[in-house]
Design an enzyme around this catalytic site. Structure first.
Site, PDB file in Angstrom:
ATOM      1  N   ALA A  71       3.219  10.190  -0.788  1.00 40.45           N
ATOM      2  CA  ALA A  71       3.795   8.431  -0.359  1.00 40.45           C
ATOM      3  C   ALA A  71       2.880   7.735  -0.896  1.00 40.45           C
ATOM      4  CB  ALA A  71       4.617   8.416   1.363  1.00 40.45           C
ATOM      5  N   THR A  72       1.685   7.488  -1.000  1.00 42.47           N
ATOM      6  CA  THR A  72       1.038   6.823  -1.356  1.00 42.47           C
ATOM      7  C   THR A  72       1.239   6.034  -3.335  1.00 42.47           C
ATOM      8  OG1 THR A  72      -0.616   7.289  -0.462  1.00 42.47           O
ATOM      9  CG2 THR A  72      -0.955   6.496  -2.080  1.00 42.47           C
ATOM     10  N   GLN A 144       6.695   8.330   8.671  1.00 38.91           N
ATOM     11  CA  GLN A 144       6.966   9.198   8.909  1.00 38.91           C
ATOM     12  C   GLN A 144       8.121   9.064  10.720  1.00 38.91           C
ATOM     13  OE1 GLN A 144       4.077  10.088  11.439  1.00 38.91           O
ATOM     14  NE2 GLN A 144       2.890   9.262   9.678  1.00 38.91           N
ATOM     15  N   SER A 164       7.006  12.229   2.606  1.00 36.39           N
ATOM     16  CA  SER A 164       5.967  12.893   2.312  1.00 36.39           C
ATOM     17  C   SER A 164       6.255  13.687   2.777  1.00 36.39           C
ATOM     18  CB  SER A 164       4.079  12.213   3.108  1.00 36.39           C
ATOM     19  OG  SER A 164       3.239  12.847   2.417  1.00 36.39           O
ATOM     20  N   ALA A 165       5.554  15.130   1.840  1.00 38.23           N
ATOM     21  CA  ALA A 165       6.046  16.698   2.928  1.00 38.23           C
ATOM     22  C   ALA A 165       5.259  17.107   4.163  1.00 38.23           C
ATOM     23  CB  ALA A 165       6.312  17.760   2.080  1.00 38.23           C
ATOM     24  N   HIS A 166       4.075  16.345   3.471  1.00 42.62           N
ATOM     25  CA  HIS A 166       2.890  17.135   5.193  1.00 42.62           C
ATOM     26  C   HIS A 166       2.750  16.121   5.865  1.00 42.62           C
ATOM     27  CE1 HIS A 166      -0.264  14.520   5.153  1.00 42.62           C
ATOM     28  NE2 HIS A 166       0.068  13.460   4.721  1.00 42.62           N
ATOM     29  N   CYS A 291     -11.238   3.764   9.545  1.00 44.22           N
ATOM     30  CA  CYS A 291     -12.449   4.237   8.863  1.00 44.22           C
ATOM     31  C   CYS A 291     -12.193   4.799   7.267  1.00 44.22           C
ATOM     32  CB  CYS A 291     -13.009   5.667   8.415  1.00 44.22           C
ATOM     33  SG  CYS A 291     -13.334   5.646  11.095  1.00 44.22           S
TER      34      CYS A 291
END
Length: 348
Positions: A71-72, A144, A164-166, A291
């Protein structure tokens, strides 16, 4: 001795058996999808099958599915150079390309005045808060929501979507940009002209096959009511963690949210401290703060919602999945509540 409990499904999900099987099968496919011989055509057919699976699961039949590394990359392809606006609740992959000037209310909902120049996520990864997407929206991050809530890209009214797949049981390193038919984007990766000239480079056939299988299985789970059961567990957990008078806050409570997400703020009890304590106790959760290079920062999502710096640094995100059991959430509630009580008693 009980095993570990994974409550960080918004970060990544276990690989589905269907995705694993599809990837193993794809490993035996020799050809390059761009080759015209029999081996190449076999690889191309496998890729197009997966493209159809993703489109069907996403309700995007007729749209263009452009496979990317995630997705990025899809966000860069959709947003780069377009002068779009967004809010500070967007994932950094989107806000890096947009002007984060839109107003967010206390429940995490974004005020949009010019949809055609706006990128707006469907659901927030930290709070689970869902947006009402306006007609004519330029770009929406669907990552999401895809697989967790009923979703039809063709009915959303947006020009492009990121997935995104994951996040739904597929492999890491594969995603897609969904483009309404008739629109175009400027390629960020140029070369061989793959993916209809929008994303050059030999396609990740194994990842694509896994993505397609995972998307199909995720759509089946959603239709079978799996996520309704997850929502019931989230509500049980939310109730079990509530302790009137201790100052804890559930971010986004009162807004429409993903069925699996709970963001809990306990002012003064740093999120990273909670994460470490829960990790040692056998539970995987995330801090609301982000982070970067080892430096802990308060959550800009929570700050955008109006929480102060102490509150924004004192949040944890608990995200459930289809494998989560009632006993898992009740044990977590007991352990977390005991840690909170110990902290309060010590006056920390």
């Amino acid at each position: 001795m009980t095993g570990r409990v994974y409550l960080d499904w918004n970060a990544t999900t276990p690989l589905r058996a269907e995705a694993r099987a599809a990837m193993v099968a794809a490993m035996e496919v020799l050809g390059n999808p761009s080759s015209v011989h029999a081996e190449g055509r076999a690889a191309k057919a496998l890729m197009e099958k997966a493209r159809g699976q993703v489109a069907a699961a996403l309700g995007a039949e007729g749209a263009d599915i452009v496979f990317t590394s995630g997705a990025t990359e899809a966000a860069a392809l959709a947003c780069a150079g377009r002068g779009l606006f967004c809010a500070d609740i967007e994932h950094e992959a989107v806000s890096a390309w947009c002007e984060p000037s839109l107003v967010v209310d206390g429940l995490g909902r974004v005020m949009v005045s010019d949809p055609a120049q706006t990128a707006l996520q469907l659901a927030n990864s930290e709070t689970g808060v869902m947006q009402d997407l306006p007609e004519g929206l330029a770009v929406s991050d669907l990552t999401q929501g895809f697989g967790k809530v009923p979703l039809a890209f063709n009915w959303l009214g947006c020009a492009m979507g990121l997935v995104s797949a994951h996040k739904l049981g597929g492999p890491k390193g594969i995603g897609a940009l969904v483009i309404r038919r008739g629109l175009d984007v400027a390629a960020q990766l140029k070369g061989g002209g793959q993916e209809m000239g929008r994303r050059a480079g030999t396609e990740n056939l194994m990842g694509i096959a896994g993505f397609g299988a995972a998307a199909e299985a995720a759509a089946r789970d959603l239709a079978d009511g799996v996520w309704a059961r997850v929502a019931e567990l989230r509500n049980i957990l939310e109730q079990a963690l509530s302790a009137p008078g201790d100052g804890s806050i559930c971010a986004g409570l009162g807004a429409a949210r993903l069925p699996n997400t709970l963001n809990l703020i306990t002012p003064g009890w740093k999120g990273e401290t909670q994460v470490m304590q829960m990790d040692l106790a056998g539970f995987a959760v995330s801090a609301g703060s982000a982070c970067s290079s080892g430096k802990v920062r308060e959550s800009r999502v929570l700050r955008a919602m109006g929480f102060d710096g102490v509150q924004a640094a004192s949040a944890i995100r608990i995200s459930l999945g289809p494998d989560t059991k009632r006993d898992d959430v009740l044990r977590f509630a007991d352990v977390w509540s005991a840690a909170r009580a110990k902290r309060l008693k010590a006056g920390a």
